[in-house]
Design a protein around this motif. Structure first.
Motif, PDB file in Angstrom:
ATOM      1  N   VAL A  56     -27.327   0.031 -33.299  1.00 26.31           N
ATOM      2  CA  VAL A  56     -26.506  -0.347 -34.454  1.00 26.31           C
ATOM      3  C   VAL A  56     -27.242  -1.448 -35.229  1.00 26.31           C
ATOM      4  CG1 VAL A  56     -24.300  -1.271 -35.233  1.00 26.31           C
ATOM      5  CG2 VAL A  56     -24.376   0.256 -33.251  1.00 26.31           C
ATOM      6  N   GLN A  81     -31.863   5.806 -41.096  1.00 24.50           N
ATOM      7  CA  GLN A  81     -31.508   6.247 -39.751  1.00 24.50           C
ATOM      8  C   GLN A  81     -32.538   7.250 -39.236  1.00 24.50           C
ATOM      9  OE1 GLN A  81     -26.643   5.662 -40.168  1.00 24.50           O
ATOM     10  NE2 GLN A  81     -27.541   7.693 -40.384  1.00 24.50           N
ATOM     11  N   GLY A  98     -24.873   6.617 -30.781  1.00 25.97           N
ATOM     12  CA  GLY A  98     -25.392   7.081 -32.051  1.00 25.97           C
ATOM     13  C   GLY A  98     -26.035   5.960 -32.845  1.00 25.97           C
ATOM     14  N   SER A 100     -26.808   3.929 -36.162  1.00 25.86           N
ATOM     15  CA  SER A 100     -26.168   3.680 -37.459  1.00 25.86           C
ATOM     16  C   SER A 100     -26.839   2.494 -38.140  1.00 25.86           C
ATOM     17  CB  SER A 100     -24.668   3.417 -37.295  1.00 25.86           C
ATOM     18  OG  SER A 100     -24.434   2.196 -36.617  1.00 25.86           O
ATOM     19  N   ASP A 102     -26.210  -0.092 -41.620  1.00 24.58           N
ATOM     20  CA  ASP A 102     -25.250  -0.522 -42.637  1.00 24.58           C
ATOM     21  C   ASP A 102     -25.918  -1.549 -43.542  1.00 24.58           C
ATOM     22  OD1 ASP A 102     -22.782  -0.660 -43.959  1.00 24.58           O
ATOM     23  OD2 ASP A 102     -22.181  -2.418 -42.793  1.00 24.58           O
ATOM     24  N   ASP A 163     -24.459   9.041 -37.087  1.00 23.13           N
ATOM     25  CA  ASP A 163     -23.350   8.472 -36.339  1.00 23.13           C
ATOM     26  C   ASP A 163     -22.795   9.415 -35.285  1.00 23.13           C
ATOM     27  OD1 ASP A 163     -22.409  10.227 -38.233  1.00 23.13           O
ATOM     28  OD2 ASP A 163     -20.627   9.060 -38.739  1.00 23.13           O
ATOM     29  N   SER A 164     -23.452  10.561 -35.079  1.00 22.73           N
ATOM     30  CA  SER A 164     -23.046  11.469 -34.005  1.00 22.73           C
ATOM     31  C   SER A 164     -23.426  10.866 -32.658  1.00 22.73           C
ATOM     32  CB  SER A 164     -23.720  12.834 -34.174  1.00 22.73           C
ATOM     33  OG  SER A 164     -23.289  13.477 -35.356  1.00 22.73           O
ATOM     34  N   ASP A 165     -22.727  11.290 -31.606  1.00 22.17           N
ATOM     35  CA  ASP A 165     -23.053  10.793 -30.270  1.00 22.17           C
ATOM     36  C   ASP A 165     -24.354  11.410 -29.761  1.00 22.17           C
ATOM     37  OD1 ASP A 165     -20.628   9.204 -29.905  1.00 22.17           O
ATOM     38  OD2 ASP A 165     -19.596  11.120 -29.870  1.00 22.17           O
TER      39      ASP A 165
END
Length: 243
Positions: A56, A81, A98, A100, A102, A163-165
């Motif tokens: 993250v 990403q 996942g 991510s 921001d 953001d998928s697992d």
């Protein structure tokens, strides 16, 4: 070839001119390089074969730069990403959730500069190593291209989105393609079952050769196909189920 690759090679002049009309102005490639440095600086060596990287990331920008990137933010985040995942693959890093990225405004950051912050957030998936299996007990395992994933959470999303697992680099896979949901009380004997649900994907989900339209309970060794990717399901024996 990704958008950042085209920028680097000078092939996408429209995007390049949007973000780098003058010397000293912050460019998307600067952000990509900064994320890779943050990733390398924050790794944790777990053992001889496993290196954990944060999954993250937050990039802090001066409001002026944040506004400049605003109209392109979603595409930029997707590209950043992708860069992170490719970098991690080359360095043989592993994630526990996942990836991510921001973007955030911070007036304390100077214009033309940025700051990065990262952390590790455990998701619904862990590498199916011996240590992970011992920690989580009898959880379902999904095998993809020789890589095994231990499903440690009640819901696992598989897709192309960052953001998928479980993230798949397959253009035939939708951003959020497939959901796997562990039901600890389901199944004919109440010992638990793993249910697959297509999340409205473009190309559909196939279980043992049949396209599914409604949720389907998977069996041990079920073969799931999404895009060009094949997933093999391995379920724990009834006496070992811990989900």
């Amino acid at each position: 070839m990704g958008i950042l690759d085209r920028i680097e090679r000078g092939l996408d002049r429209g995007v390049t001119s949007m973000f780098s009309p003058g010397r000293g102005q912050l460019k998307p490639l600067d952000l990509a390089q900064g994320l890779k440095r943050e990733c390398d600086d924050q790794i944790q060596v777990l053992d001889r074969t496993r290196t954990l990287a944060p999954n993250v990331y937050t990039i802090y920008l001066h409001p002026q730069d944040f506004e400049r990137f605003g109209s392109w933010q979603d595409t930029l985040i997707d590209e950043l990403q992708r860069v992170l995942m490719e970098h991690a693959e080359k360095q043989r890093y592993m994630f526990v959730g996942g990836v991510s990225v921001d973007l955030a405004e911070d007036e304390e950051v100077r214009a033309g500069r940025f700051e990065t912050e990262s952390r590790t957030e455990r998701g619904s998936v862990a590498p199916a190593t011996g240590a992970a299996q011992a920690e989580t007990g009898g959880s379902p395992i999904i095998e993809i291209d020789g890589q095994q994933y231990l499903l440690t959470g009640p819901v696992t999303v598989i897709g192309r989105g960052g953001d998928s697992d479980i993230i798949l680099e397959d253009t035939g896979v939708s951003r959020h393609h497939l959901e796997l949901r562990a039901d600890p009380t389901g199944g004919p004997s109440g010992t638990g079952e793993l249910v697959a649900t297509d999340l409205g994907s473009t190309n559909g989900t196939f279980v043992d050769g049949e396209r599914i339209r409604t949720p389907v309970a998977l069996q041990d060794r079920s073969l799931v196909k999404i895009g060009r990717t094949r997933l093999t399901v391995r379920l724990p024996a009834a006496g070992q189920v811990s989900w």
